[in-house]
Design an enzyme around this catalytic site. Sequence first.
Site, PDB file in Angstrom:
ATOM      1  N   MET A  29       0.849  -1.194   0.000  1.00  0.00           N
ATOM      2  CA  MET A  29       0.000   0.000   0.000  1.00  0.00           C
ATOM      3  C   MET A  29       0.882   1.240   0.000  1.00  0.00           C
ATOM      4  SD  MET A  29      -3.018  -1.003   2.724  1.00  0.00           S
ATOM      5  CE  MET A  29      -1.887  -1.795   3.891  1.00  0.00           C
ATOM      6  N   ALA A  30       0.735   2.052  -1.033  1.00  0.00           N
ATOM      7  CA  ALA A  30       1.533   3.276  -1.137  1.00  0.00           C
ATOM      8  C   ALA A  30       1.238   4.185   0.043  1.00  0.00           C
ATOM      9  CB  ALA A  30       1.207   3.994  -2.448  1.00  0.00           C
TER      10      ALA A  30
ATOM     11  N   CYS B 177      -3.025  -1.342  -9.592  1.00  0.00           N
ATOM     12  CA  CYS B 177      -3.189  -0.011  -9.008  1.00  0.00           C
ATOM     13  C   CYS B 177      -4.213   0.798  -9.809  1.00  0.00           C
ATOM     14  CB  CYS B 177      -1.850   0.731  -8.965  1.00  0.00           C
ATOM     15  SG  CYS B 177      -1.988   2.405  -8.287  1.00  0.00           S
TER      16      CYS B 177
ATOM     17  N   LYS C 127       0.204  -8.965  -9.126  1.00  0.00           N
ATOM     18  CA  LYS C 127      -1.057  -8.591  -8.476  1.00  0.00           C
ATOM     19  C   LYS C 127      -1.971  -7.965  -9.523  1.00  0.00           C
ATOM     20  CE  LYS C 127      -2.906  -6.646  -4.223  1.00  0.00           C
ATOM     21  NZ  LYS C 127      -3.896  -5.622  -4.543  1.00  0.00           N
TER      22      LYS C 127
ATOM     23  N   ASN D  77      -7.651 -11.289  -2.283  1.00  0.00           N
ATOM     24  CA  ASN D  77      -7.559  -9.953  -1.704  1.00  0.00           C
ATOM     25  C   ASN D  77      -8.897  -9.239  -1.849  1.00  0.00           C
ATOM     26  OD1 ASN D  77      -5.890  -6.875  -2.658  1.00  0.00           O
ATOM     27  ND2 ASN D  77      -6.384  -7.552  -0.607  1.00  0.00           N
ATOM     28  N   GLY D  78      -9.347  -8.637  -0.753  1.00  0.00           N
ATOM     29  CA  GLY D  78     -10.588  -7.867  -0.811  1.00  0.00           C
ATOM     30  C   GLY D  78     -11.587  -8.270   0.248  1.00  0.00           C
ATOM     31  N   ASP D  79     -11.914  -7.325   1.140  1.00  0.00           N
ATOM     32  CA  ASP D  79     -12.943  -7.505   2.174  1.00  0.00           C
ATOM     33  C   ASP D  79     -12.581  -8.511   3.260  1.00  0.00           C
ATOM     34  OD1 ASP D  79     -14.388  -5.640   0.811  1.00  0.00           O
ATOM     35  OD2 ASP D  79     -15.890  -7.018   0.014  1.00  0.00           O
TER      36      ASP D  79
ATOM     37  N   GLY E 162      -5.056  -5.755   3.287  1.00  0.00           N
ATOM     38  CA  GLY E 162      -4.671  -4.388   2.973  1.00  0.00           C
ATOM     39  C   GLY E 162      -5.203  -3.395   3.985  1.00  0.00           C
TER      40      GLY E 162
END
Length: 335
Positions: A19-20, A102, A141, A202-204, A226
């Site tokens: 994560m930037a 991204c 990714k 990835n996600g939730d 994340g």
Amino acid sequence: MELKIGNVRLENPYILAPMAGVTDLPFRLLCKEMGAGLICMEMVSAKAISFHNKNTEKLMEIEEKERPVSMQLFGSEPDLIAKMAAQIEERPFDILDLNMGCPVPKVVNNGEGSALMKNPKLAAEIVRKTAKAIQKPLTVKIRKGFDEAHSNAVEMAKYLEDAGAAAIAVHGRTREQYYAGKADWEIIRQVKEAVSVPVIGNGDVTDPISAHKMMEETGCDGVMIGRASRGNPWIFRQLVEYDKTGNIPERPDVAELKAMILRHARLQLQYKGEYTGIREMRKHVAWYTAGYPHSAAIRRRVNEIETIGQLEEVLESIPEKLDRNSREYYNIMTD
């Protein structure tokens, strides 16, 4: 539960997402201490590496104690990415990851990040040339697709596997969604069924229950965490503890919360100096205190701090055993 990516063996399948502006060295160290199986760094521009950018050099700093580590590059030029990957391979990262997910406009408008979802053949060429240029495992990714009408993660994953990807992480949202709406775990399941390399969902995922639910529903080999880790490095401790005992540790009390914030701040000072380190801590404190009573008052005070001493004063003013719903607590926090 172990996870193996190429020749790299992870102690558990729980991965800190890149994560930037978040997964810098101080935060990565904390997540590693809490038990993350793999630590992912902030994404780095291959073009910036070629220009010997000083800020980029800082982003690529790695500590031995945070390993195994995944370094993430982004770009859209196959030859340049492959050349830069070979140039930096001697650095102490364990896995090289390519960002093709991204959603940020300045990245997408350059044909990079999730813009590559629109061009699977170019994405595959980037992977093929980069995989040949290095010895370390290469992962990618991606997202569900660029938009709902072009949900091509399965097609993309097949191209990437054929090109030499050692694992594929799939964010179950399109670029168009950014981070809004619900992540589509079904697309993760479809990717898992379509390729033979490890697939990371990835996600939730916000806690051990949702992590296990994702693995059960999709068959994915690993889970990438994340946004749920921001201000919450303890999530990795919870995931590991749940696997071992079936119990979910309670949320940290105020004493542990304050101790973690201070440890994070001191790491920031160690690696970035007080001016930058403390200013960057402002957003972290907002994440750490979210959900606690009167966190808005804490944020207001923290947004004005400029020194570690001022941060300590704010934290010391929060009683550790006082009823956080009491009028006294409210008065202290709004003083």
